[in-house]
Design an enzyme around this catalytic site. Structure first.
Site, short mmCIF file in Angstrom:
data_model
loop_
_atom_site.label_atom_id
_atom_site.label_comp_id
_atom_site.label_asym_id
_atom_site.label_seq_id
_atom_site.Cartn_x
_atom_site.Cartn_y
_atom_site.Cartn_z
CD GLU A 89 -1.28 -0.44 -4.65
OE1 GLU A 89 -2.21 0.20 -4.16
OE2 GLU A 89 -0.62 -0.06 -5.63
CB CYS A 121 -3.49 3.28 0.24
SG CYS A 121 -2.30 3.58 -1.06
CB THR A 211 -4.39 12.35 -7.09
OG1 THR A 211 -3.85 13.60 -7.47
CG2 THR A 211 -4.15 11.33 -8.16
CG HIS A 244 -3.23 7.16 2.84
ND1 HIS A 244 -2.32 6.13 2.96
CD2 HIS A 244 -3.16 7.58 1.54
CE1 HIS A 244 -1.75 5.92 1.78
NE2 HIS A 244 -2.24 6.78 0.91
CG ASN A 276 1.96 6.29 -0.10
OD1 ASN A 276 1.49 5.61 0.81
ND2 ASN A 276 1.27 6.63 -1.17
#
Ligand SMILES: [Zn+2]
Lengths: 356, 132
Positions: A89, A121, A211, A244, A276
């Site tokens: 991204e 992601c 989230t 993730h 991250n």
């Protein structure tokens, strides 16, 4: 409505012929972000520190190095590569593919498919599924799939503590040449407004309460459970698992919910020390596992991308891994190469200081 | 704007592609199609290993146009394992002191942008302290 949870399985068996990691040198401790923006009201640190790219690094340069590491392990003729797909991204150009520059640098151009993938992601794992399809249908012998980001968080935002840089590249090829065979993949995707960035905006926005449960946990659990059920396995059938990792806690919690022990996820849990890495996060964890795995080890990988979706992979290591993994730098070599920086240097490296 | 030049130089800049002389086997960088050793015609492409050592270096504090935002930075003459000397910026130094004879390896990095922030991005070789 009938639910179809059939796994994606190529008609020709495929696997990972080469893999390569990249993590930049600089580290910003989370306590530096805290010092700058939270002061006395610190809410606790989500990680120890995050990896920050240097002034001359971006998704293209980092991808070139990860892809070169993958090529060193694969030991194939770059002219046999028929696709270079890069998920990110943070592509340096709004219009002009990163993939063409990477393909040129590794000697794969001009007889290739090339495109830039976008799915927050999970863009890198999406590229892996596409590469499985291209190789698994025998349209191509080898395809390169990359997931790399140089993520930015809004100054002072919760994401600034963790938004980091790094990622991995994989050369997908026939199973009989692979150092790890990919048995199958499964993806679970819905329209979920947990995180986005509009065009011309520098920093992303997040949908606050979206989230956690409706986004990260829901998609990883659904994809992970479907993979386990459809392949007739449970957590104990896997040697390792990697999820993730937007922080330290989420992957630990989701692993436990799927029945995995802390030991199974430890080698692939890198977010505490590099942050991250977005499209790089789950697959960089996979490279760290491949660096220490033994033939026969089975690995579950589940990525997550906001927006939202998860890709799950069921992977089994072959004895070719042992001959080839020392041919390139290991993920922990990059993590050990570490220079701590302060918030001012970080602000300069990330272009937050305007020169004109 | 030098877009045609950037395009023409991409192979040598991205991957250190030079030449090898078919007559005396000397390796040539940058490519120049004539062997500096025997004077023969040489246009066989050769990709360098990217390994070498610092031959000499200097730190730039007053950077030329296009590089102001990178100063201070270190430029070195790097002696490649295959022989040629190349001039390039050192990168990823962190707190590593630069020394003559220091082993370095090639990495492809963003060199600068052509003109302002609307211009094309130019990628090419730099060298960093060898990692293995
Ligand atoms: Zn000659």
């Amino acid at each position: 409505m009938t639910e179809n949870k059939t796994l994606l399985k190529p008609s020709r068996p495929v696997g990972i012929v080469g893999y390569g990691a990249y993590v930049p040198r600089y580290r910003l401790p989370a306590k530096e972000v805290d010092r700058m923006w939270a002061g006395e009201r610190s809410a606790g640190l989500p990680i120890k520190e995050k990896a920050v790219p240097g002034l001359d690094e971006d998704v293209i340069t980092m991808s070139i190095e990860a892809a070169r590491n993958a090529m060193k392990r694969a030991e194939i003729d770059p002219a046999e590569i028929r696709a270079v797909w890069i998920g990110s991204e943070s592509h340096p150009y709004a219009v002009k593919p990163s993939s063409t520059i990477i393909a040129e640098a590794i000697g794969a151009a001009p007889h290739v498919q090339a495109a830039d993938m976008e799915f927050a992601c999970k863009a890198g794992t999406e590229a892996m599924v596409m590469a499985m399809g291209l190789v698994g249908s025998s349209m191509a012998k080898y395809a390169v799939a990359i997931g790399i980001d140089t993520a930015q968080g809004k100054p002072g935002d919760a994401l600034e503590y963790t938004a980091a840089a790094g990622g991995a590249a994989f050369i997908i090829g026939p199973a009989d040449e692979s150092l790890a065979v990919i048995n199958a993949s499964y993806s679970f995707v819905t329209d979920t407004p947990d995180f986005w960035r509009r065009e011309y905006q520098i920093y992303p926005e997040h949908g606050q309460r979206f989230t956690g449960d409706p986004a990260y946990f829901h998609h990883i659990l659904e994809a992970g459970k479907a993979m386990l059920e459809s392949s007739g396995t449970s957590a104990k059938d896997y040697t390792w698992a990697v999820f993730h990792q937007p922080n330290t806690k989420f992957p630990q919690k989701v692993a436990q919910m799927l029945g995995f022990s802390p030991e199974q996820i430890t080698p692939g849990l890198l977010s505490p020390v590099i942050g991250n890495t977005y499209a790089g996060a789950a697959i960089l964890g996979l490279t760290a596992i491949l660096d220490i795995a033994r033939p026969g080890d089975r690995i579950l990988v589940v990525s997550f991308g906001s927006g939202a979706g998860s890709d799950a992979f069921d992977i089994v290591v072959t004895d070719k891994l042992l001959e080839r993994r020392d041919k390139a730098l290991k993920t922990q070599d990059y993590i050990a190469r570490r220079t701590e920086i302060d918030y001012a240097t970080y602000a300069r490296y990330r272009g937050k200081i305007r020169m004109k | 704007m030098e877009i045609p030049r950037h395009w023409r130089l991409k192979q040598q800049r991205y991957s250190l592609v030079g030449e090898i002389c078919p007559h005396c086997q000397v390796k040539i960088f940058p490519p120049r199609d004539v062997c500096p050793n025997c004077g023969g015609e040489a246009n066989t492409p050769y990709t360098f290993s990217g390994r070498g050592e610092v031959y000499s270096y200097t730190t730039i504090y007053e950077a030329p146009a296009g590089f102001e935002d990178k100063a201070p930075y270190t430029v070195a003459l790097v002696k490649l394992d295959e022989g040629p000397l190349v001039t390039a910026q050192l990168t990823d130094l962190g707190d590593t002191p630069v020394e003559i004879g220091m082993p370095v390896e090639m990495v492809t990095r963003r060199l600068r942008q052509d003109g302002d922030e609307r211009g094309m991005l130019i990628y090419g070789y730099k060298f960093r302290p060898a990692m293995n």
